[in-house]
Enzyme design. Structure first.
Site, PDB file in Angstrom:
ATOM      1  N   HIS A 175       0.820  -1.219   0.000  1.00 27.90           N
ATOM      2  CA  HIS A 175       0.000   0.000   0.000  1.00 27.90           C
ATOM      3  C   HIS A 175       0.851   1.266   0.000  1.00 27.90           C
ATOM      4  O   HIS A 175       0.391   2.342  -0.444  1.00 27.90           O
ATOM      5  CB  HIS A 175      -0.926   0.005   1.225  1.00 27.90           C
ATOM      6  CG  HIS A 175      -2.186   0.777   1.013  1.00 27.90           C
ATOM      7  ND1 HIS A 175      -2.245   1.948   0.303  1.00 27.90           N
ATOM      8  CD2 HIS A 175      -3.459   0.530   1.423  1.00 27.90           C
ATOM      9  CE1 HIS A 175      -3.478   2.408   0.282  1.00 27.90           C
ATOM     10  NE2 HIS A 175      -4.243   1.556   0.952  1.00 27.90           N
ATOM     11  N   ASP A 409      -8.258  -4.223 -20.862  1.00 26.97           N
ATOM     12  CA  ASP A 409      -8.442  -5.080 -22.044  1.00 26.97           C
ATOM     13  C   ASP A 409      -7.110  -5.706 -22.433  1.00 26.97           C
ATOM     14  O   ASP A 409      -6.235  -5.040 -22.978  1.00 26.97           O
ATOM     15  CB  ASP A 409      -9.008  -4.263 -23.201  1.00 26.97           C
ATOM     16  CG  ASP A 409      -9.361  -5.125 -24.411  1.00 26.97           C
ATOM     17  OD1 ASP A 409      -9.109  -6.349 -24.376  1.00 26.97           O
ATOM     18  OD2 ASP A 409      -9.878  -4.566 -25.396  1.00 26.97           O
TER      19      ASP A 409
END
Length: 468
Positions: A175, A409
């Protein structure tokens, strides 16, 4: 010295191979400093998430074609996101500050696996056992300590085949190196490179730039703002000193996860409902969806919470455009701070609870702009304020309706499902753009089964009543 991971993934996936993927030579920069915005998240749990793709293929095609393409495109993508292949360098000398450093020998762990789990079950919106998803995400590699520093890897990836059904890409990030905005950009960039083909290396940089996916590593405008880098580093050294990797979620979680859709027309109805009752502070989609969750969570609690008990709703605010001067939208790293709304439980649970929650969250968004010092006003007092919330009734949200994981994609069509595993360890929800409804929002929720069923009933009743 090495630190052992204590977490063992469920035996729902079979390991096929493990490899280390290095960036192609020539990328830059090699090192960037960790600044205050990164240090805020230094000790938080790693972010684990999974993207599922409905792309049936055989095991031979997966191993002979899909995996080699992913390795090549990942290597090329890392050339543009070089720090992700590096390590957080935590100096053991308190006079030094941490950096995110890449060296030529560094790489990203890539795990390739196969699963016979039920792909349709995992990619549904219904209640599903949270534990079943952890076979699809890797752990961060172990940290390594020397006499002068601790080196913590920041990224690991797993690709899992569901033979004849689909694929899953599981990602875990430390993080302290990146917020959701940066992680989404990286995943979209990797997908673009894989889709156009890594052999077209000469056009990759241009395509990434035209898609606004090239990261900016310029940290001059974010370094030691108001002296906060030094202040927060001193706090980490004195209070936390988290030299081990962030701990993974402990299994079993004893939770189920479910996805709730809020359509665009429902969001507009929520805004109109709140506006008609005077809640006009900041009626964004984010505000009303969060208010909806907070209200439903309060009503689902039954009579177990006293009406006068104060509860808090926390969320992050992107600071890139709020700093003076602003940072570029493609700034690499963390650039979010926490904001907090608070109400008494009885207020949120009551007949006008949604309006009260929308008003409180909207006001907190507005207040996050700050005073003369802007969004960072009072930041030196935040650690003490956060400590004061320990043991209090809290809710939170990760993500945003503007994050579009379904725009990723790889050449296999848009993802079938995004699953954020990082909500399993607390009392937070996740938000992202809806896959199926233009302008809609997905809410990801993780709860014990009885609490989930109560929440689901309240959620449905609320929206049904609203829409008539």
């Amino acid at each position: 010295m090495m630190f052992n991971n204590i977490h063992v993934n469920p035996t729902m996936a079979t390991l096929l191979e493990s490899s280390k993927i290095s960036p192609r030579p020539g990328g830059s920069p090699e090192s960037v400093p960790l600044v205050f915005f990164d240090m805020l998240w230094y000790g938080f749990a790693a972010n684990q998430s999974v993207l599922f793709f409905d792309f049936p293929c055989s095991k031979p095609h997966f191993l002979d074609t899909i995996v080699p393409q992913l390795k090549q495109s990942l290597s090329l993508t890392l050339t543009y996101f070089l720090p992700l292949a590096g390590n957080i360098i935590h100096p053991l000398n308190p006079a030094e500050k941490p950096v995110l450093r890449y060296r030529s020998a560094d790489s990203v762990d890539l795990t390739v696996a196969e699963s016979d789990a039920d792909f349709r079950y995992l990619t549904g919106n219904q209640q599903r056992n949270c534990d079943e998803f952890y076979a699809l995400v890797p752990l961060l590699p172990r940290a390594v300590a020397s006499e002068t520093e601790v080196s913590c890897p920041v990224l690991a990836i797993q690709v899992t085949l569901f033979p004849g059904k689909g694929l899953a890409i599981g990602i875990v990030t430390h993080h302290a190196i990146a917020d959701a905005s940066t992680v989404v950009s990286f995943i979209q960039a990797w997908g673009l490179v894989n889709r156009i083909g890594p052999d077209t290396e000469n056009r990759v940089g241009t395509d990434l730039a035209e898609s606004n996916l090239l990261p900016s590593f310029a940290r001059e405008l974010a370094t030691d703002l108001n002296g906060l880098d030094s202040l927060y580093w001193d706090l980490i050294i004195k209070e936390c000193c988290p030299v081990e990797p962030p701990p993974p979620v402990a299994l079993p979680t004893n939770k189920v996860r479910a996805t709730f859709e809020v359509r665009a027309d429902e969001i507009e109805a929520l805004k109109e409902f709140a506006l008609a009752r005077g809640a006009a502070a900041h009626l964004s989609s984010f505000t009303v969806v969060c208010a909806l969750f907070w209200t439903c969570a309060a009503r689902a609690s039954g009579g177990d919470v006293a009406g006068d008990e104060v509860e808090f709703f926390g969320f992050t605010v992107d600071c890139r455009g709020r700093l003076r001067p602003p940072l570029p939208a493609n700034y690499f790293g963390n650039c979010v701070v926490l904001a907090m709304a608070e109400l008494r439980h009885g207020e949120v649970r009551g007949a006008e609870g949604f309006v009260a929650a929308a008003r409180a969250i909207g006001a907190a968004v507005k207040e996050s702009a700050g005073g003369e010092k802007g969004v960072l006003e009072g930041a030196e007092d935040w650690p003490a304020e956060y400590a004061g919330l320990i043991g209090k009734r809290q809710f939170g949200v990760a993500g945003s309706p503007r994050f579009d994981f379904y725009a990723v994609d790889f050449g296999w069509g848009k993802p079938e499902k995004f699953e954020p595993l990082f909500i399993d360890g607390g009392n937070s929800i996740s938000l992202c753009k809806s896959r199926f409804f233009e302008g809609g929002v997905e809410i990801g929720l993780s709860k014990p089964k009885d609490e989930m069923e109560s929440y689901a009933n309240v959620f449905s009743e609320f929206l049904n009543d609203l829409m008539g």
